[in-house]
Design a protein around this motif. Structure first.
Motif, short mmCIF file in Angstrom:
data_model
loop_
_atom_site.label_atom_id
_atom_site.label_comp_id
_atom_site.label_asym_id
_atom_site.label_seq_id
_atom_site.Cartn_x
_atom_site.Cartn_y
_atom_site.Cartn_z
N GLN A 191 7.36 -3.65 3.34
CA GLN A 191 6.34 -4.70 3.28
C GLN A 191 5.38 -4.46 2.12
N GLU A 192 5.07 -5.53 1.39
CA GLU A 192 4.21 -5.42 0.21
C GLU A 192 2.84 -4.85 0.56
N ASP A 193 2.25 -5.32 1.65
CA ASP A 193 0.92 -4.85 2.00
C ASP A 193 0.91 -3.38 2.34
N LEU A 194 2.00 -2.89 2.90
CA LEU A 194 2.10 -1.48 3.25
C LEU A 194 2.31 -0.63 2.00
N LEU A 195 3.11 -1.12 1.07
CA LEU A 195 3.29 -0.41 -0.19
C LEU A 195 1.96 -0.26 -0.92
N ALA A 196 1.12 -1.29 -0.81
CA ALA A 196 -0.17 -1.27 -1.50
C ALA A 196 -1.10 -0.19 -0.93
N GLU A 197 -0.87 0.23 0.31
CA GLU A 197 -1.71 1.25 0.94
C GLU A 197 -1.34 2.67 0.49
N LEU A 198 -0.13 2.84 -0.01
CA LEU A 198 0.38 4.18 -0.30
C LEU A 198 -0.17 4.72 -1.61
N ASP A 199 -0.24 6.05 -1.69
CA ASP A 199 -0.71 6.69 -2.92
C ASP A 199 0.32 6.62 -4.03
N VAL A 200 1.59 6.88 -3.69
CA VAL A 200 2.65 6.93 -4.70
C VAL A 200 3.90 6.24 -4.16
N VAL A 201 4.46 5.34 -4.94
CA VAL A 201 5.70 4.66 -4.58
C VAL A 201 6.78 5.04 -5.60
#
Length: 337
Positions: A191-201
C-alpha cells in the motif's frame, strides 16, 4: 577546449591497467582491439566521427571505447581511465577495508518474519556487535509468498515492534523498511500510504526475470521513478553460485541507471556471494551515470551481516566514490537524503 590527447595511448593505458588488475580477458581485448583499429587514423577524421556519434561504426570500436576516444579528443582524460588511475598503486584490500570502516549501517536485511532465519532482536544484537549505528529491516512484501512476505497488517505490527525496541536502545537505531516486489507493470507490492511511513524502501524484481528486454526496462523505469523507492535492489537478479544459478535479466542498463541518477534512487551493491549484483561492468556503468549506491548484505541470518566486505571490494574495484555510498552516512543524513 584543451589540446586533444592521444586516444590510442589512452586506450592502451586502460588495457594495461585492466590487465594488471586481473580483469577479464574480454574486457582487456575490447580496449586493445579499439586501439589497434584507430592506430594511424587521421585525428581530424576521428574528431569528425566523434562529433557525429559515428565512431562505433569503425570495426573494433564499441560504445564504451568510443566514449573514451571522444573524451580524449576533447583533451580530457577519459572517465574510465581516470577511475582506473585513481585506484592504481593503491592496495585494493586496504582500500576496501577503509571503505568498510566508513559504513555506518546496512540497508537490506531480513528476519524470520519473512524468509530470514532469526528474529529481529537477534539481527539487531549482531549488527550492534559489528559496530553498526543502524540496521534497516527490509522483509519481503506480500506477493512473494514463497518468502512469507508481509501483509500490510503484519508490516504495521513490525513497525510497532521496531518502535518498542528502539525506545530501549542507546547509540543504535533500527530503521523500518521493506524489500518490495516490483510487479510486472512496475507498480509496487504494498500500500502506498504504508510505503510512505517507512524509512527505507528497497524495490526488487523477483518474478518473470526472463521478461523481454523492452518490457523489463519499462518495468524497472516505472519503479525507479516512484517517489517511495529509495534503493533498486539486486538489479539483474542473477545467481552465480550454488544450485540456483540463473543468468542476468535483460534490460537497458544505461536507461535504468540514468533514471536512478535522475530520481535519486540508489543502486544497491548486493554483497551476497551468490549474487554479487550488479556485475562489475554494470556497476562501472552506474558509476559513470552518476548514481548513488548502498552497499548491503541482504542478510537472511546474523552471520551474513558480516558480508559487507564483498560489496566493499567490488565497489573499490569499480571505482565507486565513497561519498556516493549512502550508508557511509549516519541515520539522520541517510533519511534526509
Amino acid at each position: 577546449m584543451s589540446d586533444p590527447r592521444d586516444p590510442v595511448a589512452d586506450l592502451r593505458r586502460i588495457a594495461f591497467l585492466l590487465e594488471r588488475a586481473h580483469e577479464s580477458t574480454y574486457r582487456v581485448r575490447a580496449f586493445r582491439t579499439a586501439a589497434a583499429a584507430l592506430r594511424g587514423k587521421d585525428p581530424d577524421e576521428l574528431a569528425a566521427l566523434a562529433r557525429s556519434g559515428e565512431l562505433v561504426k569503425l570495426k573494433g570500436v564499441g560504445e564504451v571505447t568510443a566514449r573514451c576516444v571522444a573524451e580524449s579528443l576533447t583533451g580530457e582524460e577519459p572517465v574510465y581511465l581516470r577511475r582506473l588511475e585513481a585506484t592504481d598503486g593503491v592496495e585494493r584490500v586496504q582500500a576496501a577495508i577503509d571503505l568498510r570502516d566508513t559504513i555506518k549501517g546496512d540497508c537490506h536485511s531480513h528476519t524470520d518474519a519473512s524468509d530470514g532465519g532469526s528474529p529481529l532482536w537477534e539481527m539487531v544484537e549482531t549488527a550492534i556487535g559489528l559496530g553498526h549505528d543502524y540496521l534497516v529491516i527490509t522483509d519481503h512484501s506480500p506477493r512473494l509468498t514463497v518468502a512469507n512476505g508481509l501483509s500490510a497488517e503484519r508490516l504495521r505490527k513490525q513497525i510497532e515492534q521496531i518502535a518498542e525496541i528502539n525506545a530501549g536502545l542507546r547509540g543504535f537505531r533500527i530503521l523500518t523498511g521493506i524489500e518490495v516486489d516490483i510487479l510486472d507493470d512496475g507498480a509496487l507490492d504494498q500500500q502506498e500510504d504504508l510505503l510512505a511511513e517507512l524509512d527505507v524502501v528497497v524495490a526488487s524484481v523477483h518474478s518473470k526475470l526472463r521478461m523481454p528486454r523492452a518490457e523489463m526496462t519499462e518495468r524497472m523505469l516505472t519503479a525507479v521513478a516512484n517517489p517511495h523507492v529509495d534503493v533498486l535492489g539486486h538489479c539483474t537478479g542473477r545467481m552465480v553460485t550454488g544450485n540456483r544459478k540463473r543468468p542476468e535479466s535483460d534490460f537497458d542498463a544505461e536507461a535504468v541507471f540514468a533514471a536512478c541518477a535522475e530520481y535519486g534512487t540508489a543502486v544497491e551493491i548486493n554483497s551476497r556471494p551468490e549474487r554479487l549484483d550488479p556485475p562489475k561492468r554494470l556497476l562501472r556503468l552506474a558509476v559513470e551515470a552518476g548514481c548513488e549506491f548502498t552497499i548491503d548484505t541482504d542478510a537472511h541470518a546474523p552471520g551474513q551481516l558480516d558480508w559487507l566486505d564483498n560489496g566493499c571490494s567490488r565497489a573499490v574495484l569499480c571505482g565507486v566514490p565513497t561519498e556516493r555510498v549512502r550508508n557511509t552516512r549516519d541515520a539522520e543524513a541517510l533519511l534526509a537524503r
